[in-house]
Design a protein around this motif. Structure first.
Motif, PDB file in Angstrom:
ATOM      1  N   VAL A   1       0.889  -1.135  -0.014  1.00 27.85           N
ATOM      2  CA  VAL A   1      -0.013   0.085   0.061  1.00 27.85           C
ATOM      3  C   VAL A   1       0.909   1.221  -0.073  1.00 27.85           C
ATOM      4  CG1 VAL A   1      -1.839  -0.881   1.280  1.00 27.85           C
ATOM      5  CG2 VAL A   1      -0.041   0.080   2.603  1.00 27.85           C
ATOM      6  N   PRO A   2       0.457   2.379  -0.661  1.00 28.23           N
ATOM      7  CA  PRO A   2       1.084   3.712  -0.460  1.00 28.23           C
ATOM      8  C   PRO A   2       1.508   4.119   1.017  1.00 28.23           C
ATOM      9  CG  PRO A   2      -0.693   3.836  -1.883  1.00 28.23           C
ATOM     10  CD  PRO A   2      -0.918   2.459  -1.138  1.00 28.23           C
ATOM     11  N   THR A   3       2.752   4.372   1.039  1.00 30.59           N
ATOM     12  CA  THR A   3       2.894   5.236   2.386  1.00 30.59           C
ATOM     13  C   THR A   3       3.799   6.427   2.187  1.00 30.59           C
ATOM     14  OG1 THR A   3       5.542   4.152   2.723  1.00 30.59           O
ATOM     15  CG2 THR A   3       3.395   2.684   3.459  1.00 30.59           C
ATOM     16  N   ALA A   4       4.054   7.207   2.891  1.00 25.61           N
ATOM     17  CA  ALA A   4       5.176   8.354   3.079  1.00 25.61           C
ATOM     18  C   ALA A   4       6.359   8.176   2.497  1.00 25.61           C
ATOM     19  CB  ALA A   4       5.142   9.155   4.248  1.00 25.61           C
ATOM     20  N   ASN A   5       6.848   6.987   2.448  1.00 24.22           N
ATOM     21  CA  ASN A   5       8.137   6.581   1.856  1.00 24.22           C
ATOM     22  C   ASN A   5       8.105   5.812   0.673  1.00 24.22           C
ATOM     23  OD1 ASN A   5       9.539   7.826   4.013  1.00 24.22           O
ATOM     24  ND2 ASN A   5       9.154   6.165   5.491  1.00 24.22           N
ATOM     25  N   GLY A   6       6.857   5.636   0.128  1.00 23.25           N
ATOM     26  CA  GLY A   6       6.637   4.972  -0.872  1.00 23.25           C
ATOM     27  C   GLY A   6       5.911   3.587  -0.801  1.00 23.25           C
TER      28      GLY A   6
ATOM     29  N   ALA B   1       4.841  -0.023   0.622  1.00 27.45           N
ATOM     30  CA  ALA B   1       5.344  -0.785   1.530  1.00 27.45           C
ATOM     31  C   ALA B   1       4.380  -2.077   1.724  1.00 27.45           C
ATOM     32  CB  ALA B   1       5.645  -0.359   2.877  1.00 27.45           C
ATOM     33  N   PRO B   2       4.936  -3.238   1.965  1.00 21.88           N
ATOM     34  CA  PRO B   2       3.622  -4.417   2.407  1.00 21.88           C
ATOM     35  C   PRO B   2       2.865  -4.113   3.421  1.00 21.88           C
ATOM     36  CG  PRO B   2       5.984  -5.003   2.916  1.00 21.88           C
ATOM     37  CD  PRO B   2       6.158  -3.763   2.353  1.00 21.88           C
ATOM     38  N   GLN B   3       1.684  -4.531   3.555  1.00 19.47           N
ATOM     39  CA  GLN B   3       0.834  -4.496   4.501  1.00 19.47           C
ATOM     40  C   GLN B   3       0.009  -5.524   5.156  1.00 19.47           C
ATOM     41  OE1 GLN B   3      -1.478  -0.739   5.368  1.00 19.47           O
ATOM     42  NE2 GLN B   3      -3.302  -2.207   5.121  1.00 19.47           N
ATOM     43  N   LYS B   4       0.082  -6.078   6.047  1.00 18.19           N
ATOM     44  CA  LYS B   4      -0.827  -7.540   6.566  1.00 18.19           C
ATOM     45  C   LYS B   4      -2.247  -7.246   6.205  1.00 18.19           C
ATOM     46  CE  LYS B   4       2.336  -9.378   9.724  1.00 18.19           C
ATOM     47  NZ  LYS B   4       2.582  -9.917  11.172  1.00 18.19           N
ATOM     48  N   GLY B   5      -2.802  -8.408   5.658  1.00 13.83           N
ATOM     49  CA  GLY B   5      -4.314  -8.149   5.393  1.00 13.83           C
ATOM     50  C   GLY B   5      -4.570  -7.945   4.019  1.00 13.83           C
ATOM     51  N   VAL B   6      -3.948  -7.359   3.157  1.00 10.42           N
ATOM     52  CA  VAL B   6      -4.187  -7.097   1.846  1.00 10.42           C
ATOM     53  C   VAL B   6      -4.276  -8.283   1.127  1.00 10.42           C
ATOM     54  CG1 VAL B   6      -3.525  -5.736  -0.352  1.00 10.42           C
ATOM     55  CG2 VAL B   6      -3.279  -4.659   1.852  1.00 10.42           C
ATOM     56  N   VAL B   7      -3.324  -9.357   0.860  1.00  7.86           N
ATOM     57  CA  VAL B   7      -3.465 -10.365  -0.017  1.00  7.86           C
ATOM     58  C   VAL B   7      -4.520 -11.260   0.726  1.00  7.86           C
ATOM     59  CG1 VAL B   7      -2.130 -12.536  -0.375  1.00  7.86           C
ATOM     60  CG2 VAL B   7      -1.213 -10.135  -1.042  1.00  7.86           C
ATOM     61  N   GLU B   8      -4.422 -11.615   2.286  1.00  4.93           N
ATOM     62  CA  GLU B   8      -5.352 -12.475   3.019  1.00  4.93           C
ATOM     63  C   GLU B   8      -6.674 -12.286   2.673  1.00  4.93           C
ATOM     64  OE1 GLU B   8      -2.556 -10.630   3.992  1.00  4.93           O
ATOM     65  OE2 GLU B   8      -1.940 -11.278   6.022  1.00  4.93           O
ATOM     66  N   ASP B   9      -7.213 -11.053   2.684  1.00  2.00           N
ATOM     67  CA  ASP B   9      -8.456 -10.322   2.440  1.00  2.00           C
ATOM     68  C   ASP B   9      -9.000 -10.735   0.816  1.00  2.00           C
ATOM     69  OD1 ASP B   9      -8.589  -9.653   5.006  1.00  2.00           O
ATOM     70  OD2 ASP B   9      -8.671  -7.576   4.619  1.00  2.00           O
TER      71      ASP B   9
ATOM     72  N   PRO C   1       0.018  -3.319  -7.048  1.00  2.00           N
ATOM     73  CA  PRO C   1      -0.450  -3.682  -5.840  1.00  2.00           C
ATOM     74  C   PRO C   1      -1.981  -3.979  -6.343  1.00  2.00           C
ATOM     75  CG  PRO C   1       0.834  -1.523  -5.308  1.00  2.00           C
ATOM     76  CD  PRO C   1       0.674  -1.827  -6.875  1.00  2.00           C
ATOM     77  N   LEU C   2      -2.487  -4.693  -5.434  1.00  2.00           N
ATOM     78  CA  LEU C   2      -4.019  -5.201  -5.302  1.00  2.00           C
ATOM     79  C   LEU C   2      -4.386  -3.818  -5.278  1.00  2.00           C
ATOM     80  CD1 LEU C   2      -3.966  -8.582  -3.158  1.00  2.00           C
ATOM     81  CD2 LEU C   2      -5.044  -8.271  -5.425  1.00  2.00           C
ATOM     82  N   ASN C   3      -5.829  -3.774  -5.573  1.00  2.00           N
ATOM     83  CA  ASN C   3      -6.848  -2.653  -5.359  1.00  2.00           C
ATOM     84  C   ASN C   3      -6.392  -1.401  -6.084  1.00  2.00           C
ATOM     85  OD1 ASN C   3      -8.319  -4.383  -3.688  1.00  2.00           O
ATOM     86  ND2 ASN C   3      -6.634  -3.781  -2.050  1.00  2.00           N
ATOM     87  N   THR C   4      -5.407  -1.616  -7.275  1.00  2.00           N
ATOM     88  CA  THR C   4      -4.922  -0.287  -7.913  1.00  2.00           C
ATOM     89  C   THR C   4      -5.304  -0.428  -9.421  1.00  2.00           C
ATOM     90  OG1 THR C   4      -2.945  -1.204  -8.489  1.00  2.00           O
ATOM     91  CG2 THR C   4      -3.010   0.070  -6.303  1.00  2.00           C
ATOM     92  N   GLY C   5      -6.315  -1.406  -9.726  1.00  2.00           N
ATOM     93  CA  GLY C   5      -6.690  -1.388 -11.158  1.00  2.00           C
ATOM     94  C   GLY C   5      -5.649  -2.005 -11.855  1.00  2.00           C
ATOM     95  N   GLY C   6      -4.592  -2.619 -11.540  1.00  2.00           N
ATOM     96  CA  GLY C   6      -3.290  -3.104 -12.249  1.00  2.00           C
ATOM     97  C   GLY C   6      -3.598  -4.746 -12.313  1.00  2.00           C
ATOM     98  N   ASP C   7      -2.417  -5.166 -12.519  1.00  2.00           N
ATOM     99  CA  ASP C   7      -2.315  -6.828 -12.938  1.00  2.00           C
ATOM    100  C   ASP C   7      -2.575  -7.845 -11.656  1.00  2.00           C
ATOM    101  OD1 ASP C   7      -0.124  -5.895 -11.846  1.00  2.00           O
ATOM    102  OD2 ASP C   7       1.003  -7.432 -12.648  1.00  2.00           O
TER     103      ASP C   7
ATOM    104  N   LEU D   1      -3.946 -13.478  -9.110  1.00  2.00           N
ATOM    105  CA  LEU D   1      -4.390 -13.880  -8.091  1.00  2.00           C
ATOM    106  C   LEU D   1      -5.565 -14.838  -8.637  1.00  2.00           C
ATOM    107  CD1 LEU D   1      -3.507 -14.042  -5.137  1.00  2.00           C
ATOM    108  CD2 LEU D   1      -5.550 -12.454  -4.805  1.00  2.00           C
ATOM    109  N   ASP D   2      -6.406 -14.466  -9.428  1.00  2.00           N
ATOM    110  CA  ASP D   2      -7.474 -15.304  -9.911  1.00  2.00           C
ATOM    111  C   ASP D   2      -6.877 -16.813 -10.691  1.00  2.00           C
ATOM    112  OD1 ASP D   2      -9.539 -13.743  -9.076  1.00  2.00           O
ATOM    113  OD2 ASP D   2      -9.639 -12.573 -10.715  1.00  2.00           O
TER     114      ASP D   2
END
Length: 282
Positions: free
Chosen positions: A15-20, A22-30, A111-117, A122-123
């Motif tokens: 997900v986007p952060t102030a530094n670019g 970075a991985p975040q728990k829950g995104v892929v799992e959800d 990343p997921l949820n950005t309209g990309g690949d 994942l499907d």
């Protein structure tokens, strides 16, 4: 039916952060949970911390392999960053050879949820894991399911980032876990400084040597003396071609004859990643 998710990190779950990104728990799992068909039970192993794939190495391959062992039989999806996907693909393919496991690697350029690949990859990974039974390690990417033993990241930006180089690897490794060997890939260049090669080999237990074309190297006696000395000290050196396809053909050129006389191993058609894993596991 049971499905195992091993989430290591990578762009797909960032997900986007102030530094670019970075991985975040829950995104892929959800995202996986939302796509599970009725009757499928999800088992999860999430790395802590989640990793950019630039930080993935032998201890993480061992962690993945241990989780697979703890969850026998069930198909698995391993989400992973793209930068070292080819190394992990080779590592799992060789370590799991002949073990009748089905593992689908999955990552994305966006990343997921950005309209990309990411969603499409994942499907495809879910379909490959749940609806097919052929054993092996594969990569789900850009609408294709690629064998993971000979991957190369072909493009650093395009969604269709990977190519597959067919491999002719031995059926089963001597070891199935990665030890603390110090191994690296070394690329010859014109007039390569032999002192630098000797210094590198002094710090290594073995190396993959990327040579020219079908298996040539510069006519420099000091180079071959350095190789002979390292091999006499018990260091394995395995040669592969700098060309993407075609592999090596020892004896085709006189310019490469001293490589084989020095005791350098012929990696044949192996990618550098596959050759490095071969040294680790055999």
């Amino acid at each position: 039916m049971d499905l195992l998710l091993i989430h290591t990190g990578g762009t797909i779950g960032m997900v986007p952060t102030a530094n670019g990104l970075a991985p975040q728990k829950g995104v892929v799992e959800d995202a996986i949970a939302a796509r599970l068909p009725t009757g499928v039970t999800l088992h999860q192993h999430v790395f802590d911390p989640l990793l950019d794939s630039a930080d993935v190495g032998p201890k993480h391959w061992n962690e993945i392999l241990s989780v697979l062992t703890d969850h026998p039989v069930m198909p698995a999806i391993v989400t992973h960053g793209t930068d070292t996907m080819s190394f992990t693909g080779a590592a799992l393919s060789q370590a799991l050879a002949d073990l009748d496991r089905r593992v689908i690697l999955c990552g994305s350029m966006q990343p997921l949820n950005t309209g990309g690949d990411a969603e499409g990859n994942l499907d495809l990974a879910l379909d490959a894991a749940l609806n097919h039974s052929d054993a092996g390690v594969y990569l789900s990417f850009a609408g294709k399911l690629l064998p993971a033993d000979g991957l190369t990241k072909y493009d650093s930006h395009a969604d269709d980032a990977f190519r597959y180089i067919p491999q002719t690897l031995s059926s089963a490794p001597t070891r199935r876990q990665f030890d603390a060997q110090r191994l690296a890939v070394v690329t010859l260049t014109p007039d390569f400084p032999v002192a630098a090669l000797s210094a590198m080999l002094s710090e290594l237990d073995g190396a993959v040597l990327r040579v020219f074309g079908a298996g040539t190297a510069m006519n420099n006696p000091a180079l071959y003396n350095a190789l002979k000395s390292a091999i006499a000290d018990g260091k394995r050196i395995r040669a592969v071609s700098q060309s993407t396809t075609g592999g090596l053909e020892p004896g085709a050129y006189a310019a490469g004859s001293e490589l084989w006389a020095a005791g350098v191993e012929n990696g044949g058609l192996e990618t550098p990643e596959a050759a490095l894993i071969h040294l680790w596991l055999n």
